[in-house]
Design a protein around this motif. Structure first.
Motif, mmCIF file in Angstrom:
data_model
loop_
_atom_site.group_PDB
_atom_site.id
_atom_site.type_symbol
_atom_site.label_atom_id
_atom_site.label_comp_id
_atom_site.label_asym_id
_atom_site.label_seq_id
_atom_site.Cartn_x
_atom_site.Cartn_y
_atom_site.Cartn_z
ATOM 1 N N VAL A 90 -3.921 7.538 13.853
ATOM 2 C CA VAL A 90 -5.244 7.731 13.391
ATOM 3 C C VAL A 90 -5.480 6.310 12.227
ATOM 4 C CG1 VAL A 90 -5.379 10.037 13.658
ATOM 5 C CG2 VAL A 90 -4.545 9.148 11.492
ATOM 6 N N ALA A 91 -6.691 6.179 12.135
ATOM 7 C CA ALA A 91 -7.192 5.196 10.863
ATOM 8 C C ALA A 91 -6.211 5.515 9.837
ATOM 9 C CB ALA A 91 -8.438 5.021 10.821
ATOM 10 N N GLY A 92 -5.742 4.499 9.133
ATOM 11 C CA GLY A 92 -5.088 4.900 7.689
ATOM 12 C C GLY A 92 -3.470 4.873 8.001
ATOM 13 N N LYS A 93 -3.073 5.010 9.128
ATOM 14 C CA LYS A 93 -1.819 4.740 9.639
ATOM 15 C C LYS A 93 -1.524 3.679 10.734
ATOM 16 C CE LYS A 93 -0.708 9.889 8.472
ATOM 17 N NZ LYS A 93 0.002 10.821 9.082
ATOM 18 N N PHE A 94 -0.401 3.279 10.791
ATOM 19 C CA PHE A 94 -0.011 2.513 12.072
ATOM 20 C C PHE A 94 1.266 2.668 12.896
ATOM 21 C CE2 PHE A 94 3.128 1.130 8.847
ATOM 22 C CZ PHE A 94 4.136 0.662 9.082
ATOM 23 N N TYR A 95 1.434 2.525 13.952
ATOM 24 C CA TYR A 95 2.484 2.825 14.781
ATOM 25 C C TYR A 95 3.776 1.640 14.528
ATOM 26 C CZ TYR A 95 5.072 3.071 19.142
ATOM 27 O OH TYR A 95 5.922 3.599 20.007
ATOM 28 N N ASN A 96 4.858 2.386 14.253
ATOM 29 C CA ASN A 96 5.686 1.312 13.693
ATOM 30 C C ASN A 96 6.733 0.948 14.935
ATOM 31 O OD1 ASN A 96 7.224 3.707 14.324
ATOM 32 N ND2 ASN A 96 7.848 4.049 12.255
ATOM 33 N N GLY A 97 6.598 1.340 15.980
ATOM 34 C CA GLY A 97 7.496 0.851 17.203
ATOM 35 C C GLY A 97 8.608 1.702 17.354
ATOM 36 N N ALA A 98 8.766 2.840 16.721
ATOM 37 C CA ALA A 98 9.780 3.781 16.740
ATOM 38 C C ALA A 98 9.201 5.225 17.035
ATOM 39 C CB ALA A 98 10.607 3.861 15.590
ATOM 40 N N HIS A 99 8.238 5.143 17.772
ATOM 41 C CA HIS A 99 7.427 6.410 18.161
ATOM 42 C C HIS A 99 7.065 7.306 16.928
ATOM 43 C CE1 HIS A 99 8.371 4.959 22.240
ATOM 44 N NE2 HIS A 99 9.565 4.954 21.770
ATOM 45 N N GLU A 100 6.444 6.665 16.104
ATOM 46 C CA GLU A 100 6.176 7.296 14.631
ATOM 47 C C GLU A 100 4.828 6.536 14.135
ATOM 48 O OE1 GLU A 100 10.401 8.733 12.921
ATOM 49 O OE2 GLU A 100 9.580 7.178 12.163
ATOM 50 N N CYS A 101 4.050 7.269 13.648
ATOM 51 C CA CYS A 101 2.934 6.785 12.708
ATOM 52 C C CYS A 101 3.489 6.720 11.212
ATOM 53 C CB CYS A 101 1.613 7.572 13.128
ATOM 54 S SG CYS A 101 1.097 7.674 14.876
ATOM 55 N N GLU A 102 3.003 5.791 10.521
ATOM 56 C CA GLU A 102 3.538 5.702 9.374
ATOM 57 C C GLU A 102 2.102 5.429 8.475
ATOM 58 O OE1 GLU A 102 6.515 3.233 7.854
ATOM 59 O OE2 GLU A 102 7.749 3.479 9.656
ATOM 60 N N VAL A 103 2.020 5.643 7.053
ATOM 61 C CA VAL A 103 1.078 5.742 6.306
ATOM 62 C C VAL A 103 1.159 4.118 5.927
ATOM 63 C CG1 VAL A 103 0.002 6.060 4.236
ATOM 64 C CG2 VAL A 103 0.927 7.896 5.477
ATOM 65 N N CYS A 104 0.040 3.441 5.936
ATOM 66 C CA CYS A 104 0.060 2.005 5.361
ATOM 67 C C CYS A 104 0.384 2.058 3.931
ATOM 68 C CB CYS A 104 -1.335 1.258 5.055
ATOM 69 S SG CYS A 104 -1.882 1.186 6.905
ATOM 70 N N GLU A 105 1.280 1.051 3.463
ATOM 71 C CA GLU A 105 1.703 0.774 2.218
ATOM 72 C C GLU A 105 0.651 0.515 1.077
ATOM 73 O OE1 GLU A 105 3.647 -3.623 1.186
ATOM 74 O OE2 GLU A 105 4.343 -2.668 3.179
ATOM 75 N N GLU A 106 0.862 0.855 -0.092
ATOM 76 C CA GLU A 106 -0.300 0.410 -1.193
ATOM 77 C C GLU A 106 -0.686 -0.987 -1.037
ATOM 78 O OE1 GLU A 106 -0.677 0.874 -6.004
ATOM 79 O OE2 GLU A 106 0.581 2.223 -4.906
ATOM 80 N N GLY A 107 -2.011 -1.057 -1.136
ATOM 81 C CA GLY A 107 -2.765 -2.399 -0.916
ATOM 82 C C GLY A 107 -2.857 -2.839 0.440
ATOM 83 N N LYS A 108 -2.645 -1.975 1.427
ATOM 84 C CA LYS A 108 -2.906 -2.346 2.845
ATOM 85 C C LYS A 108 -3.726 -1.184 3.666
ATOM 86 C CE LYS A 108 0.846 -5.474 3.591
ATOM 87 N NZ LYS A 108 1.820 -5.880 4.480
ATOM 88 N N TYR A 109 -4.248 -1.444 4.571
ATOM 89 C CA TYR A 109 -4.967 -0.155 5.372
ATOM 90 C C TYR A 109 -5.021 -0.560 6.880
ATOM 91 C CZ TYR A 109 -9.008 -3.222 5.525
ATOM 92 O OH TYR A 109 -9.818 -4.241 6.101
ATOM 93 N N THR A 110 -5.669 0.377 7.653
ATOM 94 C CA THR A 110 -6.034 0.111 8.755
ATOM 95 C C THR A 110 -7.361 1.010 8.811
ATOM 96 O OG1 THR A 110 -4.915 2.318 9.791
ATOM 97 C CG2 THR A 110 -3.689 0.070 9.926
ATOM 98 N N ASP A 111 -8.176 0.516 9.531
ATOM 99 C CA ASP A 111 -9.739 1.058 9.687
ATOM 100 C C ASP A 111 -10.102 1.571 11.049
ATOM 101 O OD1 ASP A 111 -10.348 -1.488 10.896
ATOM 102 O OD2 ASP A 111 -11.959 -1.962 9.541
ATOM 103 N N GLN A 112 -8.973 1.402 11.861
ATOM 104 C CA GLN A 112 -9.495 2.018 13.181
ATOM 105 C C GLN A 112 -8.102 2.470 13.589
ATOM 106 O OE1 GLN A 112 -11.063 -0.917 15.959
ATOM 107 N NE2 GLN A 112 -12.407 -1.478 14.419
ATOM 108 N N PRO A 113 -8.078 3.348 14.719
ATOM 109 C CA PRO A 113 -6.883 3.859 15.237
ATOM 110 C C PRO A 113 -6.151 3.027 16.194
ATOM 111 C CG PRO A 113 -8.883 4.846 16.339
ATOM 112 C CD PRO A 113 -9.274 3.989 15.173
ATOM 113 N N ALA A 114 -5.075 3.620 16.557
ATOM 114 C CA ALA A 114 -4.140 2.599 17.351
ATOM 115 C C ALA A 114 -3.428 1.146 17.054
ATOM 116 C CB ALA A 114 -4.815 2.392 18.980
ATOM 117 N N GLN A 115 -3.499 1.114 15.885
ATOM 118 C CA GLN A 115 -3.029 -0.127 15.073
ATOM 119 C C GLN A 115 -1.502 -0.374 14.977
ATOM 120 O OE1 GLN A 115 -5.650 -2.723 14.270
ATOM 121 N NE2 GLN A 115 -6.581 -1.244 15.558
#
Length: 121
Positions: A90-115
């Motif tokens: 979902v937006a606000g998280k990114f796919y880390n390549g290890a089959h997990e979604c992670e929350v963006c670190e402070e100072g960064k974001y995603t505004d769309q899903p599947a990033q």
């Protein structure tokens, strides 16, 4: 025996004893004494909708997908509804390549899903 707390058996999860145990959800499995269930590996599934505890007892309960797309690209495998099932982060998280979604670190974001990475604010 009275007063003895029993751990949860394979296919169920929880604290056991008075809190009880809950059957694993569709697409997940557990072993004896599990406090939570684990998702089937990519390319495998369980779709019994939590009807039969034996269907969730260990990773061997996950069935192979045959003749269907089993690879999720930049998304998570969702083994609860058959073999063609991928969920995007979902937006606000990114796919880390290890089959997990992670929350963006402070100072960064995603505004769309599947990033696959976050961008600076």
């Amino acid at each position: 025996p009275v007063g003895v707390c029993s751990p949860c058996p394979a296919g169920r999860y929880g604290q056991g004893g008075r809190q009880g145990c809950t059957i694993c959800a569709s697409g997940t499995y557990s072993y004896d004494e599990a406090e939570e269930c684990e998702r089937c590996p990519q390319g495998k599934y369980i779709s019994d909708n939590s009807a039969n505890v034996a269907s969730h007892a260990g990773v061997a309960s996950c069935q192979e997908c045959v003749g269907e797309a089993t690879e999720c690209v930049h998304s998570l495998w969702n083994g609860d509804s058959g073999c063609k099932s991928c969920n995007s982060c979902v937006a606000g998280k990114f796919y880390n390549g290890a089959h997990e979604c992670e929350v963006c670190e402070e100072g960064k974001y995603t505004d769309q899903p599947a990033q696959t990475q976050c961008i600076r604010c």
